[in-house]
Design a protein around this motif. Sequence first.
Motif, PDB file in Angstrom:
ATOM      1  N   ASN A 317       0.844  -1.194   0.000  1.00  0.00           N
ATOM      2  CA  ASN A 317       0.000   0.000   0.000  1.00  0.00           C
ATOM      3  C   ASN A 317       0.879   1.244   0.000  1.00  0.00           C
ATOM      4  O   ASN A 317       1.515   1.576   1.009  1.00  0.00           O
ATOM      5  CB  ASN A 317      -0.919  -0.012   1.227  1.00  0.00           C
ATOM      6  CG  ASN A 317      -1.898   1.139   1.235  1.00  0.00           C
ATOM      7  OD1 ASN A 317      -1.496   2.292   1.291  1.00  0.00           O
ATOM      8  ND2 ASN A 317      -3.190   0.827   1.187  1.00  0.00           N
ATOM      9  N   PRO A 319       0.041   4.645  -0.482  1.00  0.00           N
ATOM     10  CA  PRO A 319      -0.379   5.837   0.291  1.00  0.00           C
ATOM     11  C   PRO A 319      -0.020   5.743   1.769  1.00  0.00           C
ATOM     12  O   PRO A 319       0.274   6.748   2.416  1.00  0.00           O
ATOM     13  CB  PRO A 319      -1.899   5.861   0.083  1.00  0.00           C
ATOM     14  CG  PRO A 319      -2.109   5.191  -1.229  1.00  0.00           C
ATOM     15  CD  PRO A 319      -1.081   4.105  -1.275  1.00  0.00           C
ATOM     16  N   GLN A 320      -0.029   4.528   2.321  1.00  0.00           N
ATOM     17  CA  GLN A 320       0.273   4.341   3.737  1.00  0.00           C
ATOM     18  C   GLN A 320       1.700   3.846   3.981  1.00  0.00           C
ATOM     19  O   GLN A 320       2.053   3.520   5.117  1.00  0.00           O
ATOM     20  CB  GLN A 320      -0.723   3.360   4.357  1.00  0.00           C
ATOM     21  CG  GLN A 320      -2.170   3.832   4.301  1.00  0.00           C
ATOM     22  CD  GLN A 320      -3.136   2.809   4.875  1.00  0.00           C
ATOM     23  OE1 GLN A 320      -2.743   1.883   5.577  1.00  0.00           O
ATOM     24  NE2 GLN A 320      -4.414   2.974   4.579  1.00  0.00           N
ATOM     25  N   ASN A 321       2.499   3.735   2.888  1.00  0.00           N
ATOM     26  CA  ASN A 321       3.876   3.245   3.024  1.00  0.00           C
ATOM     27  C   ASN A 321       3.910   1.920   3.790  1.00  0.00           C
ATOM     28  O   ASN A 321       4.733   1.703   4.672  1.00  0.00           O
ATOM     29  CB  ASN A 321       4.756   4.288   3.733  1.00  0.00           C
ATOM     30  CG  ASN A 321       6.230   3.918   3.693  1.00  0.00           C
ATOM     31  OD1 ASN A 321       6.717   3.372   2.700  1.00  0.00           O
ATOM     32  ND2 ASN A 321       6.944   4.188   4.771  1.00  0.00           N
ATOM     33  N   ARG A 322       2.991   1.024   3.423  1.00  0.00           N
ATOM     34  CA  ARG A 322       2.770  -0.186   4.230  1.00  0.00           C
ATOM     35  C   ARG A 322       2.830  -1.451   3.377  1.00  0.00           C
ATOM     36  O   ARG A 322       2.318  -1.491   2.264  1.00  0.00           O
ATOM     37  CB  ARG A 322       1.397  -0.096   4.909  1.00  0.00           C
ATOM     38  CG  ARG A 322       0.919  -1.381   5.568  1.00  0.00           C
ATOM     39  CD  ARG A 322      -0.370  -1.164   6.332  1.00  0.00           C
ATOM     40  NE  ARG A 322      -1.445  -0.645   5.489  1.00  0.00           N
ATOM     41  CZ  ARG A 322      -2.216  -1.420   4.718  1.00  0.00           C
ATOM     42  NH1 ARG A 322      -2.010  -2.723   4.652  1.00  0.00           N
ATOM     43  NH2 ARG A 322      -3.192  -0.867   3.992  1.00  0.00           N
ATOM     44  N   THR A 331       2.996  -6.557   9.505  1.00  0.00           N
ATOM     45  CA  THR A 331       2.894  -5.272   8.813  1.00  0.00           C
ATOM     46  C   THR A 331       4.189  -4.494   8.999  1.00  0.00           C
ATOM     47  O   THR A 331       4.716  -4.396  10.113  1.00  0.00           O
ATOM     48  CB  THR A 331       1.711  -4.441   9.337  1.00  0.00           C
ATOM     49  OG1 THR A 331       0.484  -5.110   9.015  1.00  0.00           O
ATOM     50  CG2 THR A 331       1.696  -3.059   8.712  1.00  0.00           C
ATOM     51  N   HIS A 333       6.138  -0.734   7.763  1.00  0.00           N
ATOM     52  CA  HIS A 333       6.006   0.570   7.111  1.00  0.00           C
ATOM     53  C   HIS A 333       7.330   0.960   6.454  1.00  0.00           C
ATOM     54  O   HIS A 333       7.779   2.104   6.546  1.00  0.00           O
ATOM     55  CB  HIS A 333       5.560   1.624   8.131  1.00  0.00           C
ATOM     56  CG  HIS A 333       4.154   1.405   8.614  1.00  0.00           C
ATOM     57  ND1 HIS A 333       3.047   1.821   7.917  1.00  0.00           N
ATOM     58  CD2 HIS A 333       3.689   0.757   9.715  1.00  0.00           C
ATOM     59  CE1 HIS A 333       1.943   1.464   8.565  1.00  0.00           C
ATOM     60  NE2 HIS A 333       2.309   0.824   9.664  1.00  0.00           N
TER      61      HIS A 333
END
Length: 364
Positions: A317, A319-322, A331, A333
């Motif tokens: 992801n 947008p969430q740097n995830r 998870t 980041h």
Amino acid sequence: MSDRDTLEDRLSAAAERYEKLARRLAEPEVLSDMALLRDVAREHSALEPLARAAERHFKLLDDLRQAREVAAESGGELAELAELAAAEVAELEAERGAAREELRHLLVPKDPLDDRPAVVEIRAGTGGDEAALFAADLYRMYARFAAESGWDVELVSTSEGVLGGLKEIVFVVRGSDAYGRLRYESGVHRVQRVPETESQGRVHTSAATVAVLPEAEEVDIRIDPADLKIDVFRSSGPGGQSVNTTDSAVRITHGPTGLVVSCQDEKSQHKNKARALKVLRSRLLDRMVAEQEAERARERRTQVGTGDRSMKIRTYNFPQNRVTDHRIHLTSHRLEAILAGDLHEIVEALRLAGTEERMAAEGG
């Protein structure tokens, strides 16, 4: 038999086997047979971590026995010595607990396929051109991870898309424990980001499928030539002057399974055929392994199984740097670093989960 007896006996057996293999590596009959030498060296290398851990374990037990004797025998004027010995016993007991947990993991039988080279296939899925761009990102990620791991990457075939994307790419990763470390990458990888072609700034979701297969040897899978349909055609894409001028590309269809493998990256038809046959053997071996894993999965709930190519395993992801691995609920980041090849945290977490799964299956 008690848990301690089981552990000690298995450690002793492993250490003895390791020493026996070390002696065999110097035997003339082994040195003169390259296939046998490779197998003996491979098993010796695989047993080394366990043999070293066993050596530390038995030394720890000896230190603990001596500390207990001192603690029990000291008294009166030696009370201070007894107190020191008792403290040492407590430290050694704690150390033994941690060591036993490490040994339990090391004693889980290693999959004999783990040391094989890994055949990696990446295909763009839903998402059109963006999916092809993501497939190219995944290829670069694995290529960089391979370089950091000291592995070699050998391209087998590529099918390019637009804007530098990849519709499909097949490559072989060669190096120590390559398949063992990459095997859990199989499945659907999903990306959420704003595509370069998106003018409204909207986040799109695309996907690519990764399949990691153990490279098969001829002794694993014997293919009847009568089961093969071999077509040759002209290459398309990078390849120098031979592109579109010679029938060097090869397509092999395996009749009994319907599997189709194409290879066109080499200028030589013979080399393309040899590479295509290697991939075909690996796919057949992978199918056999997947069937075995499916059988075991019916007996227990799997956590990180490698057989289901349609399972969504990971989301990237932007947008969430995830980055999230859905199988082990991990998870991170650190999306940019991961796509740059820093997969170590995820790979090791998946391997640990796989080991725990095998331990549970064996009642460990």
